[in-house]
Design an enzyme around this catalytic site. Structure first.
Site, short mmCIF file in Angstrom:
data_model
loop_
_atom_site.label_atom_id
_atom_site.label_comp_id
_atom_site.label_asym_id
_atom_site.label_seq_id
_atom_site.Cartn_x
_atom_site.Cartn_y
_atom_site.Cartn_z
NE ARG A 256 -2.96 -0.48 3.43
CZ ARG A 256 -3.85 0.20 4.15
NH1 ARG A 256 -4.97 0.54 3.76
NH2 ARG A 256 -3.37 0.29 5.50
CG ASP A 257 3.53 4.45 1.55
OD1 ASP A 257 3.43 5.26 0.62
OD2 ASP A 257 4.37 4.77 2.61
CG LEU A 258 6.28 -0.74 -4.21
CD1 LEU A 258 6.74 -1.47 -3.05
CD2 LEU A 258 5.56 -1.73 -4.94
CG ASN B 259 8.43 3.02 1.87
OD1 ASN B 259 9.08 3.56 2.82
ND2 ASN B 259 7.24 3.06 2.03
CB THR C 67 3.01 8.07 -1.22
OG1 THR C 67 3.77 7.81 0.24
CG2 THR C 67 3.67 9.21 -1.51
#
Length: 278
Positions: A105-107, A111, A146
């Site tokens: 969900r926040d690739l 990260n 993001t």
């Protein structure tokens, strides 16, 4: 370490516990490992694997500042390695044999970290969504992540994201690796969210094809607005990238490129050479 001011925030603490439980199950070369979750005095902490390297967003920034473009074969190598880590996470089963159905969900480049040993790793599963989360930390319609790298369904607050949401994000990351620019932008948060929701990337895909014929089509499939039209697994995406890798030539690697960046920073030597020592 969780800042002491946040130790009284139950939601933040539960999120940290979820990350610790998930991280403790993720044992893969392309994922940063979580070793321990514990409390010392009044402070909670996560003990994690140390990776001697740089995050991908920093590498992209350095490539521009040092005028040392990322070779296309290195961009493909990074993406393929991350696909391996994602496929493992997406297909993970719990110790009890239950499907975890993990979605990062926040690739995004911040990260992903590149070790000087040439290994790319996904990190920060802090907002990952899994069927086995011990605690529910957000309401079903809460959107976290993001915006520039979200999938259209994530922007819309869909409660049941699957692996294809992370694959959409990989399309955005791949575009940024090759061009050095963020794909979905806008003058405001609303404008960015609207751009993602439209998922119109046709102009950007033409830029990718100029770098490597066929790359635009692969990225475009990742970035389909309809999740069913995307690659359904990260390994399927990796296989498509492997076929392109065979056509692009070039012998640079993650390891040799990072060495070249360090050399340029220290001595102004831009050559990318696989035979260089660390």
């Amino acid at each position: 370490r969780l800042h002491e001011s946040l130790t009284e925030n139950e939601q933040v603490l539960k999120s940290l516990i979820n990350e610790a439980r998930l991280g403790g199950q993720l044992k893969h070369p392309n994922i940063v490992e979580v070793y321990e979750f514990n409390k010392f005095g009044n402070a909670y902490y996560l003990a994690m694997e140390f990776v001697d390297g740089w995050t991908l967003d920093r590498v992209v920034r350095l490539s521009q500042e040092l005028e040392l473009p990322l070779p296309i074969e290195v961009a493909l190598e990074i993406t393929m390695q991350i696909c391996e880590g994602l496929h493992y996470a997406h297909t993970l089963e719990s110790f009890e044999g239950q499907e975890v159905r993990l979605v990062h969900r926040d690739l995004k480049p911040a990260n992903i970290i590149l070790g000087k040993d040439g290994v790319a790793k996904v990190m920060d599963f802090g907002i990952a969504k899994a069927a086995t989360n011990l605690f529910k930390t957000t309401m079903a319609d809460t959107t976290k992540g993001t915006p520039h790298y979200m999938s259209p369904e994530q922007v819309a607050g869909a409660p049941n994201l699957d692996a294809t949401s992370d694959i959409f994000a990989m399309g955005s990351v791949l575009y940024e690796l090759v061009t050095g620019e963020v794909l979905f932008t806008g003058e405001s948060l609303v404008a960015v969210l609207f751009a993602v929701a439209r998922a119109d990337s046709s102009e950007g895909m033409a830029r990718l094809d100029k770098v490597l014929p066929g790359l635009g089509a692969v990225a475009a499939r990742c970035l389909e607005k309809d999740a069913d039209a995307r690659y359904q697994t990260a390994r399927e995406l990796k296989q498509a990238l492997m076929q392109l890798r065979e056509t692009c030539g070039g012998d640079a690697t993650i390891k040799s490129y990072l060495y070249a960046v360090r050399e340029r920073m220290l001595h102004g030597k831009p050559e990318v050479n696989d035979d260089e020592e660390d």
